[in-house]
Every structure is written in structure tokens, then in C-alpha cells.
Design a protein around this motif. Structure first.
Motif, short mmCIF file in Angstrom:
data_model
loop_
_atom_site.label_atom_id
_atom_site.label_comp_id
_atom_site.label_asym_id
_atom_site.label_seq_id
_atom_site.Cartn_x
_atom_site.Cartn_y
_atom_site.Cartn_z
N GLN A 241 68.89 18.52 3.53
CA GLN A 241 69.82 18.01 4.54
C GLN A 241 69.84 16.49 4.51
O GLN A 241 69.00 15.85 3.89
CB GLN A 241 69.42 18.51 5.93
N PRO B 20 73.15 24.54 13.08
CA PRO B 20 73.50 25.46 11.99
C PRO B 20 73.47 26.92 12.45
O PRO B 20 72.42 27.41 12.88
CB PRO B 20 72.41 25.22 10.94
N ASP C 196 80.47 21.39 15.60
CA ASP C 196 79.80 22.43 16.38
C ASP C 196 80.68 22.91 17.54
O ASP C 196 80.76 24.09 17.84
CB ASP C 196 78.44 21.92 16.87
N ASN D 25 75.59 24.58 7.67
CA ASN D 25 75.43 25.74 8.56
C ASN D 25 74.38 26.71 8.05
O ASN D 25 74.12 27.73 8.69
CB ASN D 25 76.77 26.46 8.71
#
Ligand SMILES: *Cc1c(COP(=O)(O)O)cnc(C)c1O
Ligand SMILES: [Zn+2]
Length: 401
Positions: free
Chosen positions: A261, A297, A178, A231
């Protein structure tokens, strides 16, 4: 002619503006076509080879594209795993069969072509690995320099090898993905490199062709499309593409978009389960599936719409479930994928067991990247080869024959 449109406030921009966010409200942009001007027929498409470029009328590239024959990946019927789960119609689209071994190539053939069309001189990205591998490959093909930022120590071996060998400037930052994305975004804005993360709306245009191909291969729309979510660009892209096909009258319904996820990195799942208006970033995402080890994301806004508007859902799976499914795909179906890819199939199993998926559904799982991307995680799960003296008795005794 297409335009860039803000998904939040509807502001429209010229297709050749170099923009990654709406300048009015800061939200994400998407590419919009004048669909009434598109005259191609389904038949005309089906005469062309199965690939990203079969669908060029719904892509923004108007120059000779930078291509290595991406797309056209196999759609496998998972007979054994499907039987075990009680699903007769379970399929896997093996995106590991792309030129660099992941679906990112669909985005990069379009994204790097756009870099040339927009007269950009260099390209850059942050990456958990596959984006950097793919960008390095397509920048090499285009003959332009690429800069990639990686989270130090958290990128699978095969992916770093590719980025290095194909000649990108590879920088490892002491921070997570990130943070790498924030840094490269600033670098691109200040120094004029072309940013090819999935915040770039043109990249997603290439990736939407996964959905087009699956529909062509199945001869119809599946009930459900299941993707691993990092993402959240890919799930958003597939939804957008299928929505366009529906508006063109080429298909009659949309699949339930379903995102999977890893438990340690699941902000989208949480937002869906708790019905939040937006995702709450996870500050310290962790999972063995490094390709989806993403806490904030960037395309979450688009993905939440895709899941909610199609009556889809989201689920998280543990690292153990991911690795078990990776082994099952390898040993029972002959399909070699990296851990993140196995998340989609592991998620289906969980959703079948909880009753959220009906056993009559026709389901396409996207398996996103190749087994050889992350050899360390493979070796760690397997017994090492048995080493013996070079004679037949030793061989027979090793095989217990
Ligand atoms: C990039 C990637 C993902 C995640 O896709 P997003 O578009 O970031 O959600 C999943 N699996 C693999 C192998 C990837 O390379
Ligand atoms: Zn806006």
C-alpha cells in the motif's frame, strides 16, 4: 452447483440470490464450488487460449459470457530491475494489457455476465477510476446501462475519458471513494441495480485467474505473489483461486501473498504489522497512486487471511518510491504502468533491502494498470519536449551533435 458462503459464519446461500453481504452477520460472501464435481484436467486447460475463460469450469457463468478477450496478459522477466535488486527471478504480470487497460476487466467479464445470468437490467459501481472504465466497457458490450460514482477531482484523466466515451452515466461526488461506495451500495439495494464493486463475490472469481495464468506461464507456483492493495479484492481473489487449484491437486503449494500500500493509505499494512484482528479505517487516505487511495478496504477481512495463512507480509511505500519505480519500469524494462501498479515492484525492493524477501525467491509482481490511464502524473515527472525551428541546424543544436 456453486453456492455463496459467508466467510465469517459459514451461512450458505443459493448462487442466484442477489446478495452482497451475509444476511445473518453482515460479513463478506465468497463463491464455493463442489470441487469433487470438477472433472477438467490441467492438460485440457492448457489446450485453450490463455485467458480468463480458459478456466471456465472454476467460474460461475453458465451462459454465453460477455467477453472482449480479457486476460492472457504477458508475464515479463524483469532482468534489469531484478539485477539491480539482486533477484534472478523477478517477474511482472502486465495487467495493463487488458481490453480497458487494467485487471478490472477480468472481474467485469464475469461480473457483467453474471448480471445477465441473474436477469439484472442495469449495473453500477463506485470507483477510483478503473472499475468505472471497465464497467462502462462491459456494460456497452452487454447492451445494458451503467451508473458510476467517482470521487470528484481524484480520478485520473484516462479513466474518466473511458467511462464517458463508453456511455456510462458518470456522477462525481464531493467526497472520497469510501463514501461513493456507501452511496452506490444503498442505491443498488433500494433501486435494484446490480452492484459490481469487489464486494460482489462474482467479480473476484474473474480476478482469481491472474494467479491461474501466472502459474501456467511460469510452469509452476511462484514463491511469492505481490500485489498493490486498495480495496484488497485482488489479493483475496488470487489467494482464493490458488487455494482451489491446490484443493484440486493441480498445484502443491501456495505462494506467500504479499500486499503493498501507499504510506498515506495503508490500513492493511498497519493491521498486519500490529497483528490487529481487523483493519482500522483511515479517514483521510492520500497518495499519488489514486487507484489505491482507499481508507476502508471492503475486502480487508479476506486479505488478512490470505496474507497470514500463506506466511506473506505487507509493506507500505512512499509516493516518491512509487514514482521512481514507475519511471524505472518504463525506462529499464519498457513496461508502462500507472502509479498504483508500480507499488508492487517498489514494495519488493523495500522488502529485499530489509531482508524480509530472500534473494533466491521466484516472485511475481502484478502490475495492475496501464501508463496511459494517468497521463497527468506522467507529464508532471518528465521534461516537456524541446520545441525547435523546423531546420536541421536547430535539430543538431538541440541534440548537441
Ligand atoms: C483496482 C486497482 C488496484 C487495487 O486493487 P484492489 O482489488 O482494490 O486491492 C490497484 N491498482 C490498480 C491499477 C487498480 O485499478
Ligand atoms: Zn455470516
Amino acid at each position: 452447483m456453486e453456492r455463496l458462503v459467508c466467510v465469517n459464519c459459514g451461512a450458505a446461500y443459493k448462487a442466484d440470490d442477489i446478495l452482497y453481504n451475509c444476511t445473518k452477520c453482515g460479513h463478506l460472501l465468497e463463491v464455493r464450488y463442489n470441487l469433487d464435481e470438477i472433472t477438467v484436467s490441467k492438460k485440457a486447460w492448457q489446450k485453450r487460449p490463455l485467458s480468463v475463460w480458459r478456466y471456465r469450469e472454476l467460474l460461475p457463468v453458465h451462459i454465453e459470457p460477455v467477453t472482449l478477450q480479457e486476460g492472457g496478459t504477458p508475464l515479463y522477466h524483469l532482468r534489469r530491475l531484478g539485477d539491480e535488486m539482486g533477484l534472478k527471478n523477478l517477474y511482472a504480470k502486465h495487467e495493463g494489457m487488458n481490453p480497458s487497460g487494467s485487471f478490472k476487466d477480468r472481474g467485469m467479464t464475469v461480473g457483467v455476465s453474471m448480471a445477465l445470468q441473474l436477469k439484472m437490467k442495469s449495473v453500477a459501481c463506485a470507483s477510483t477510476g478503473n472499475t468505472s472504465a471497465s464497467l462502462a466497457v462491459y456494460a456497452a458490450k452487454a447492451g445494458i446501462p451503467a451508473v458510476v460514482l467517482l470521487p470528484a477531482g481524484k480520478v485520473a484523466l484516462g479513466k474518466v475519458a473511458q467511462a464517458l466515451m463508453h456511455g456510462a452515466r458518470v456522477i462525481s461526488i464531493r467526497g472520497n471513494f469510501d463514501r461513493a461506495l456507501e452511496m452506490v451500495h444503498e442505491l443498488c439495494l433500494s433501486h435494484g441495480l446490480y452492484l459490481l464493486n469487489s464486494i460482489n463475490p462474482y467479480r473476484l472469481e474473474g480476478q482469481k485467474t491472474i494467479g491461474f495464468e501466472a502459474v501456467d506461464q511460469l510452469g509452476g507456483v511462484p514463491d511469492r505473489f505481490v500485489l498493490p492493495v486498495g480495496n484488497a479484492g485482488n489479493i483475496s481473489a488470487v489467494y482464493k483461486g490458488l487455494l482451489e487449484l491446490k484443493e484440486l491437486g493441480f498445484i502443491g503449494s501456495l505462494p506467500m501473498m504479499t500486499g503493498i500500500q501507499a504510506v498515506g493509505s495503508s490500513p492493511v499494512v498497519r493491521a498486519i504489522h500490529e497483528n490487529l484482528p481487523e483493519v482500522i479505517p483511515e479517514l483521510h487516505p492520500e497518495t499519488v497512486a489514486t487507484a489505491i487511495r482507499i481508507g476502508a478496504p471492503v475486502n480487508a477481512e479476506k486479505a488478512l487471511v490470505a496474507i497470514r495463512k500463506t506466511g506473506g507480509c505487507a509493506e507500505s511505500v512512499t509516493d516518491e518510491e512509487i514514482l521512481r519505480t514507475q519511471r524505472d519500469l518504463a525506462r529499464k524494462e519498457g513496461i508502462g504502468v500507472e502509479p498504483a501498479s508500480a507499488a508492487s515492484v517498489a514494495g519488493v525492493q523495500k522488502l529485499v533491502e530489509s531482508g524480509a524477501i530472500d534473494r533466491s525467491e521466484r516472485i511475481v509482481c502484478v502490475v495492475t494498470g496501464h501508463l496511459l490511464k494517468d497521463p497527468d502524473t506522467v507529464i508532471r515527472q518528465c521534461e516537456p519536449p524541446t520545441e525547435i525551428d523546423a531546420d536541421l541546424p536547430s535539430l543538431l543544436s538541440a541534440l548537441r551533435l
